[in-house]
Design an enzyme around this catalytic site. Structure first.
Site, mmCIF file in Angstrom:
data_model
loop_
_atom_site.group_PDB
_atom_site.id
_atom_site.type_symbol
_atom_site.label_atom_id
_atom_site.label_comp_id
_atom_site.label_asym_id
_atom_site.label_seq_id
_atom_site.Cartn_x
_atom_site.Cartn_y
_atom_site.Cartn_z
ATOM 1 C CB SER A 9 -25.435 -3.928 4.951
ATOM 2 O OG SER A 9 -25.806 -3.181 6.204
ATOM 3 C CG ASP A 48 -22.166 -7.238 11.864
ATOM 4 O OD1 ASP A 48 -21.993 -5.773 12.250
ATOM 5 O OD2 ASP A 48 -22.729 -7.526 11.050
ATOM 6 C CG HIS A 53 -21.906 -4.457 9.013
ATOM 7 N ND1 HIS A 53 -22.962 -5.484 9.288
ATOM 8 C CD2 HIS A 53 -22.406 -3.571 7.872
ATOM 9 C CE1 HIS A 53 -24.045 -4.795 8.476
ATOM 10 N NE2 HIS A 53 -23.470 -4.034 7.668
#
Lengths: 524, 267
Positions: B94, B216, B244
């Site tokens: 991320s 996601d 995620h």
């Protein structure tokens, strides 16, 4: 699990009508079982949810992100999540705050997550209050910081004002002192004139002392104080302090006993500041002792310390007042009448200056009306190998007469200095500005120029630079006279081409020596 | 040594090449529990906590420095220097995928490969660009964080607890690894979700794998495709996973994709 023969509602009812929302989902959030309570809260039929909706469909965007970033990883790694508070979306898009617990288990190789939901409207409202209170507290804190900042600024402005005030007050004192010194040399037939001169002399001394203290305090406040430490003998400093305070002591008809150290005591100190410390203490003692008192001023060495004390038979200090004594702007109520005013900075200055010398000052008094004693302890300079070095400065010998141009926009200052120089046999001419000085350079043809720095228009540095550019004036003696004595001021003077830099109030003897070639330029 | 304490750096395994794992917004290095151990017999593996997260030195959290992802990128470069002198394989989840990218742009020689797990160069929709969120959504997130950190701030007791009946969970895990100082969490959230590094994508020279879940919320497929188009020579690998965190919920597929990518680079 109930008592065997009690007739209980079906367990299915306990699930369906439980006081909390219950839901089971697959690992990806798909609802596979949900109780009536939850359905009723959110406004759906169970058949509209099972296998058709996911848990995340009931969350706000913020809630969904939170689920991804916090809740899902915890469920994955810890198999349970407790006390997550999220807004749950109803069918009509309104939100209800709910507290959610979850646990994960694997049943026949399939992941199932069990959730319970509790409506927490009151807790939510309470938390809002807390958050609001916190925000308000932060705002109040910020306001407090702003107020403190404003106070600091105001305090700095006050310091700046005091510094300017002290400087401005000192400027007129210079010429007054010079004129009074000139008058000293005259004979007066009228005794009243003689008396008047003495009064002016005393009061001017008093005023100069106050202004010097004020200036020193503002230097300390601005962090600009620089000690010029050298090797000095304690007795010399004590003598200077006695001279400074003599008029005030005599005026009050006090009996002053001075005891100098039995053997020479050397200190590494700023002589001006130390004399100031001692004379402040002596003057204080004189002021706070009713007429005809006894004062005792002693200096001695106690191992590594020089101990200087000033004792008086005055009004004394109460136990309560002792700790407040050394604070700036503090004056004891009992002393107000005797002190004839004063600024209340004397003792605070003493403490700061003593501190800067690595020493301490303490006050002692047996009580009101019982006199007081102030004791200063300063570290003694251990190396006394060069004790023979001369401390005294030779008086200025008369040298060859010079042609001196005095430039100062304060007419009185310029005229009185010129008058003094003429009495010493020098020829003088006075100019009030830089432009006028340049003019007189040709007309009067001086061999010495004494320049005030703060001149209107072309300042003293500019004039000096211009003079140094003229080839015929290379040998000319250039002397700066200024109220600013910082190292950087001296540097600037040196760069501008000055031979000497004197700080006001002018030390006349040193100036005369400079004119006679007896003062080394190292003073610059 | 200071860097190791500041970022709670943990080194495992052995191998000629070093793999550095960087966790994303929310939790800490525990997130690599299913992934990192699978590499430590071939690589030296390095785990760390971003300053402000996990067991990092919270006192090192400087609101100015960490007001942009560049502050974290500086830390990454220091960590790399601390653990090895050869180029590393960087694995970032991320926001840390973008942090790794910024670090590699600054010092390309220190990076042999960048594995981006669920990356997004910008979360906010902008004209034709679909990031998945509006500015209002992000404000909503910040508010959600605020109400959920309320209990955590004063007591610092874990509000989200582990299950005692899970024998594989150590003590360390029962201390919540998602717990953070609420002020820092909020600031970090703001920096993370308002960052926009689309402009840097085309300048990337490090071989890059984009590891993308097929579903996601935070990094929709279109974002992965966008990054794949912009980053030169990048590889896009889509993992069957909802959520995620494919490294948690689909670790095997994530490992396979990573290994295939590294083999292709002969690493």
């Amino acid at each position: 699990m109930g008592v065997p023969n009690r007739d209980l509602p079906p367990v299915a009812d306990a699930y369906d009508l439980a006081a909390c929302g219950l839901m089971t989902t697959l690992g990806n959030g798909t609802v596979v079982r949900v109780n009536a309570t939850f359905c009723q809260w959110v406004g759906y039929e169970p058949s509209e949810l099972v296998e058709l909706r996911r848990l995340q469909d009931f969350l706000t965007i913020g809630g969904k992100v939170f689920q991804q970033t916090h809740w899902a990883p915890l469920l994955q790694l810890q198999r349970s999540v407790a006390e997550v508070k999220l807004d749950v979306k109803r069918r009509d898009e309104t939100l209800i705050p709910m507290l959610i617990n979850a646990s994960r288990r694997v049943y026949r190789d399939e992941i199932f997550d069990d959730f319970s939901f509790v409506v927490v409207k009151d807790r939510h409202a309470y938390e809002r209050e807390l958050l609001l209170a916190r925000k308000n507290a932060e705002l109040a804190l910020e306001a407090k910081r702003d107020a403190q900042q404003a106070l600091l600024l105001a305090d700095r402005r006050k310091d700046e004002f005091l510094a300017t005030l002290a400087h401005e007050l000192r400027n007129p004192l210079g010429p007054m002192r010079m004129v009074l010194d000139l008058l000293q040399l005259k004979e007066f037939s009228d005794p009243q004139v003689g008396w008047s001169h003495d009064v002016l002399n005393r009061q001017l001394g008093h005023l100069s002392h106050l202004v010097d203290d004020l200036l020193e305090v503002s230097r300390i406040n601005e962090g600009k104080i620089e000690l010029r430490k050298t090797r000095v003998e304690l007795a010399t400093l004590m003598r200077t302090a006695v001279e400074t305070s003599q008029t005030i002591v005599n005026a009050a008809s006090h009996e002053l006993t001075v005891e100098y150290p039995s053997t020479p005591v050397f200190l590494n100190a700023d002589p001006t500041r130390l004399s100031q410390i001692f004379s402040n203490l002596l003057i204080n003692a004189a002021k706070y002792t009713p007429r005809g008192g006894t004062l005792r001023f002693t200096g001695k060495q106690d191992q590594g310390d020089a101990i200087i004390s000033v004792q008086d038979s005055g009004i004394g200090i109460s136990r309560d007042d002792l700790p407040k004594l050394f604070q700036t702007f503090s004056q004891l109520v009992e002393g107000k009448e005797l002190s004839q005013g004063g600024l209340g900075i004397g003792l605070s200055l003493v403490r700061t200056l003593v501190g800067l010398h690595g020493g301490t000052v303490t006050a002692r008094s047996a009580g009101v009306g019982l006199g007081s004693e102030f004791t200063v302890r300063l570290p003694v300079l251990i190396d006394s190998g060069s004790a023979a070095r001369s401390e005294s400065i030779p008086p200025a010998a008369k040298g060859k007469p010079r042609r001196v141009l005095v430039v100062d926009d304060n007419d009185d200052a310029a005229a009185s200095l010129a008058m003094l120089l003429e009495m010493e046999g020098h020829a003088t001419q006075v100019g009030e500005s830089g432009v006028r000085a340049m003019q007189l350079l040709g007309e009067f043809n001086p061999d010495t120029v004494i320049l005030d720095i703060g001149l209107p228009g072309m300042n003293g540095y500019d004039v000096a630079r211009n003079i140094r550019k003229m080839q015929s004036k290379e040998k000319l003696l250039l002397i700066a006279l200024t109220g600013w004595g910082q190292e950087q001021d001296k540097n600037e003077a040196r760069l501008a081409g000055f031979d000497f830099h004197f700080t006001k109030p002018l030390d006349v003897q040193r100036l005369l020596r400079a004119l006679n070639g007896g003062e080394s330029a190292a003073h610059l | 040594m200071a860097v190791r304490i500041r970022n709670n750096v943990q080194v495992f395994g052995d191998g000629p090449v070093t793999m550095v794992f960087a966790h994303g917004f929310g939790c800490d290095q525990t997130m690599w529990r299913y992934l990192a151990p699978r590499f430590q017999d071939r690589y030296q593996t390095v785990l760390f906590d971003l300053v402000g997260s996990g067991r990092s030195d919270l006192s090192a959290y400087d609101y100015g420095k960490y007001g942009s992802l560049h502050g974290y990128a500086t830390d990454v470069l220091e960590i790399v220097d601390e653990v090895t002198s050869t180029p590393v394989i960087y694995v970032g989840h991320s926001v840390s995928a973008m942090i790794g990218m910024l670090a590699a742009l600054e010092a390309p020689g220190k990076f042999a490969a960048n594995v981006m797990v669920g990356p997004s160069p910008s979360f906010i929709n902008d004209g034709d660009y679909v990031g998945g969120f509006s500015r209002t959504d992000i404000d909503g997130l910040l508010e959600t964080l605020e109400s959920n950190y309320l209990g955590w701030s004063s007591t610092m007791a874990p509000a989200i607890m582990g299950a005692p009946d899970q024998p594989e969970l150590s003590d360390e895990l029962t201390n919540s690894f998602c717990r953070t100082n609420p002020d820092i969490a909020k600031h970090f959230a703001r920096v993370t979700f308002l960052a926009d590094h689309r402009a840097e994508l085309t300048r990337v020279t490090t071989p890059t794998l984009i590891l993308q879940s097929n579903e996601d919320l935070l990094a929709p497929l279109v974002v992965g495709e966008y990054m794949h188009r912009k980053i030169p020579q990048s590889v896009l690998s889509i993992v069957e996973n909802v959520g995620h965190c494919p490294h948690l919920s689909a670790p095997s597929a994530s490992i396979d994709a990573t290994e295939a990518f590294l083999q292709g680079l002969a690493l």
